[in-house]
Scaffold this motif. Sequence first.
Motif, PDB file in Angstrom:
ATOM      1  N   ARG A 289      37.485  48.663  26.232  1.00 34.52           N
ATOM      2  CA  ARG A 289      36.749  47.953  25.022  1.00 34.52           C
ATOM      3  C   ARG A 289      38.007  47.851  23.977  1.00 34.52           C
ATOM      4  O   ARG A 289      38.524  49.896  23.004  1.00 34.52           O
ATOM      5  CB  ARG A 289      35.831  49.531  24.844  1.00 34.52           C
ATOM      6  N   ILE A 290      38.518  47.758  23.171  1.00 39.79           N
ATOM      7  CA  ILE A 290      39.379  47.050  22.040  1.00 39.79           C
ATOM      8  C   ILE A 290      38.890  47.440  20.878  1.00 39.79           C
ATOM      9  O   ILE A 290      39.515  48.483  20.110  1.00 39.79           O
ATOM     10  CB  ILE A 290      40.075  46.171  22.420  1.00 39.79           C
ATOM     11  N   LYS A 291      36.970  47.723  20.484  1.00 40.30           N
ATOM     12  CA  LYS A 291      37.137  48.459  19.118  1.00 40.30           C
ATOM     13  C   LYS A 291      36.424  49.832  19.674  1.00 40.30           C
ATOM     14  O   LYS A 291      37.026  50.446  18.206  1.00 40.30           O
ATOM     15  CB  LYS A 291      35.659  47.322  18.854  1.00 40.30           C
ATOM     16  N   GLY A 292      37.244  50.347  20.580  1.00 39.20           N
ATOM     17  CA  GLY A 292      37.882  52.079  20.968  1.00 39.20           C
ATOM     18  C   GLY A 292      38.941  52.206  21.112  1.00 39.20           C
ATOM     19  O   GLY A 292      38.665  53.396  21.125  1.00 39.20           O
ATOM     20  N   ILE A 314      49.565  44.936  24.767  1.00 36.80           N
ATOM     21  CA  ILE A 314      50.792  46.044  23.930  1.00 36.80           C
ATOM     22  C   ILE A 314      50.782  47.103  25.631  1.00 36.80           C
ATOM     23  O   ILE A 314      50.006  47.299  26.171  1.00 36.80           O
ATOM     24  CB  ILE A 314      49.110  46.805  23.281  1.00 36.80           C
ATOM     25  N   ASP A 315      52.052  47.588  25.383  1.00 37.92           N
ATOM     26  CA  ASP A 315      52.032  48.967  26.738  1.00 37.92           C
ATOM     27  C   ASP A 315      51.069  49.660  26.037  1.00 37.92           C
ATOM     28  O   ASP A 315      52.094  50.460  24.703  1.00 37.92           O
ATOM     29  CB  ASP A 315      53.720  48.706  26.202  1.00 37.92           C
ATOM     30  N   LYS A 316      50.442  50.389  27.095  1.00 36.83           N
ATOM     31  CA  LYS A 316      49.600  51.589  26.776  1.00 36.83           C
ATOM     32  C   LYS A 316      50.172  52.922  26.901  1.00 36.83           C
ATOM     33  O   LYS A 316      50.235  53.953  26.598  1.00 36.83           O
ATOM     34  CB  LYS A 316      48.494  51.391  27.241  1.00 36.83           C
ATOM     35  N   LEU A 322      47.341  46.854  28.320  1.00 33.99           N
ATOM     36  CA  LEU A 322      46.481  46.302  27.171  1.00 33.99           C
ATOM     37  C   LEU A 322      46.468  44.657  26.675  1.00 33.99           C
ATOM     38  O   LEU A 322      47.839  44.307  26.018  1.00 33.99           O
ATOM     39  CB  LEU A 322      45.754  47.407  26.213  1.00 33.99           C
ATOM     40  N   LEU A 323      46.218  43.831  27.877  1.00 33.26           N
ATOM     41  CA  LEU A 323      46.152  42.563  27.202  1.00 33.26           C
ATOM     42  C   LEU A 323      44.870  41.769  26.482  1.00 33.26           C
ATOM     43  O   LEU A 323      44.464  42.595  26.466  1.00 33.26           O
ATOM     44  CB  LEU A 323      46.614  41.790  28.599  1.00 33.26           C
ATOM     45  N   VAL A 324      45.055  41.023  25.152  1.00 29.84           N
ATOM     46  CA  VAL A 324      43.677  41.124  24.391  1.00 29.84           C
ATOM     47  C   VAL A 324      44.376  39.431  24.428  1.00 29.84           C
ATOM     48  O   VAL A 324      45.705  38.893  24.303  1.00 29.84           O
ATOM     49  CB  VAL A 324      44.784  41.802  23.070  1.00 29.84           C
ATOM     50  N   ASP A 390      35.679  37.996  16.555  1.00 27.45           N
ATOM     51  CA  ASP A 390      35.171  36.966  16.779  1.00 27.45           C
ATOM     52  C   ASP A 390      36.420  36.444  18.302  1.00 27.45           C
ATOM     53  O   ASP A 390      37.316  36.281  17.496  1.00 27.45           O
ATOM     54  CB  ASP A 390      34.604  36.270  16.268  1.00 27.45           C
ATOM     55  N   GLY A 391      35.347  36.012  19.564  1.00 28.80           N
ATOM     56  CA  GLY A 391      36.719  35.560  19.985  1.00 28.80           C
ATOM     57  C   GLY A 391      37.933  36.541  21.044  1.00 28.80           C
ATOM     58  O   GLY A 391      38.682  36.199  21.579  1.00 28.80           O
ATOM     59  N   LEU A 392      37.812  37.595  20.459  1.00 30.75           N
ATOM     60  CA  LEU A 392      38.615  38.898  21.175  1.00 30.75           C
ATOM     61  C   LEU A 392      38.283  38.603  22.479  1.00 30.75           C
ATOM     62  O   LEU A 392      36.895  39.870  22.036  1.00 30.75           O
ATOM     63  CB  LEU A 392      39.366  39.574  20.155  1.00 30.75           C
ATOM     64  N   LYS A 393      38.964  39.408  23.536  1.00 35.28           N
ATOM     65  CA  LYS A 393      38.432  39.825  24.812  1.00 35.28           C
ATOM     66  C   LYS A 393      39.246  40.926  24.651  1.00 35.28           C
ATOM     67  O   LYS A 393      41.270  40.349  25.661  1.00 35.28           O
ATOM     68  CB  LYS A 393      37.740  38.786  25.450  1.00 35.28           C
ATOM     69  N   GLY A 394      39.105  41.993  25.845  1.00 33.88           N
ATOM     70  CA  GLY A 394      40.533  42.644  26.041  1.00 33.88           C
ATOM     71  C   GLY A 394      40.104  43.244  27.552  1.00 33.88           C
ATOM     72  O   GLY A 394      39.410  43.091  28.171  1.00 33.88           O
TER      73      GLY A 394
END
Length: 518
Positions: A289-292, A314-316, A322-324, A390-394
């Motif tokens: 949930r990248i928006k969160g 992105i290294d969490k 986290l791959l976007v 728009d178009g982004l998925k994590g």
Amino acid sequence: MFIKKIHNRSGSVSVIVAEKNKGNYTKLATIGIARDESEVDELMDRGRRWIAERQERLHPTLDFDGRAEAAKELERQEVERVVSSIENVLLNGCELILDRVFDLVGFNAIDDKVFRQLVHSRLSYPASKAATVEYLKNNFDEDVDLSKIYRYLDKLNGRYKDMAQEISVRHTMEMLGGHIGVVFYDVTTLYFETDREDDLRRTGFSKEGRHSNPQIILGLLVSLGGYPLAYCIHEGNKYEGHTMLPVIEEFVRKYDLEDFIVVADSGLMTAANIAELEQLGYKYIIGARIKGESDSVKKLILSMPKINGQMHEIDKGGGRRLLVGYTDDRARKDSYNRNKGVRRLERLYKRGRLTKESINKRGYNKFLDMSGDTTVVINRERISQDSAWDGLKGYLTNTDIPTGDVFTAYHNLWNVERAFRIAKSKIEIRPMFHFTRKRIEAHVCICFVALKCYKELERRLKAANIGMSVDKVLNMAKTVTTIVFRLPESGKTVTKTMPMKRHQRIAKLFTGEFWGMR
């Protein structure tokens, strides 16, 4: 006289009989209109018989010594002798195919004729148990009483669940070279045609929009390719995120799995679930949930260049990545869906139907705000901010596999979604008309085995380049006949399965060679 094929604009083919006289063609008869090659061949045969019969009428053969009549009489007697020895005629093409699949998967280890018949009927004639009883009587002379079926379901209950799952797992592992590797988990809801609730059938969030109907939650674990491995049943109002870990833990313990990856949708993964997966040492790939995310991470995500098909990492910390990714197709879909939702809000706004109760986090109602104490307005700034995503998925994972493999693994979740579609539309697992837990669990077990048989038949059809879906094959097989002859002298019976010319595309399925048998 000759047969002529005429290709019509619609794509069909008209088969006619014509003759040529002094350079002019005359149509004598239209035999029929065909829509595929098998129909054309059949109409051509009928045309040849039409010509032969007309020739016989125009130029009858003279039988001076009666030999032709004697031969005809002998032929008639022989046919009558053969016909009189027929004991039964069965429309059992589906059953013959499904019997092979059932046995080759290994379900014949469940030595239970009624169980086998109920699995077959889910695939060839999915209906209520009452309709299934009539189907068995009409097609196979199986005199099964409805009350006997219900009593059988009461006894079946969980009797075969573990056995069916183990057979399915062993067969799937064999197909995948002994290593499952990736397991996919998802849930769906199955509704009941009733208003009555109980401990299991509860109203809750329905994935089919049946919010007023009691339901149960069905969790399904499948392998790559969509082959079912295990399932679980939960109360209809249970939070779906709490259904996953128990079934995975039991699955891992029972089959001693190592080096596998769990793939699931973001809706199933709470922070507690993720922490427990890591504590148990399981590898996972889940929708993020990248928006969160935190403000700093969100700012970083939105600053990344949007290049079609490109993934950013992105290294969490703690081994989490986290791959976007961004795709143009997803961007178009996100934009279309948002615009559609906003247009609906605008229509409601013009009609004065937006109230304070409309302001919530559900769907596109998140774009609503209050202006003053009573006026509801559409927040255009929030819409603009949303379009930036728009178009982004994590994807969140604790694996070290390449980003492309993470993307591929996650998007293979469609295998579970397709398994649910097959179970609902082909096997008709729902709606359910049972009202006791025992019968519900027995019904789901039967449908699980039917789903495995469906997938195995699909695999074999593809490997043999049959070029037909499971549904088309079974539909065609419904008209394949088996004749049972009784030999009058020995008293023994002989069966002969009779695929006709129209069954040419599936005729090989009625041979031992197709199934690897001699």
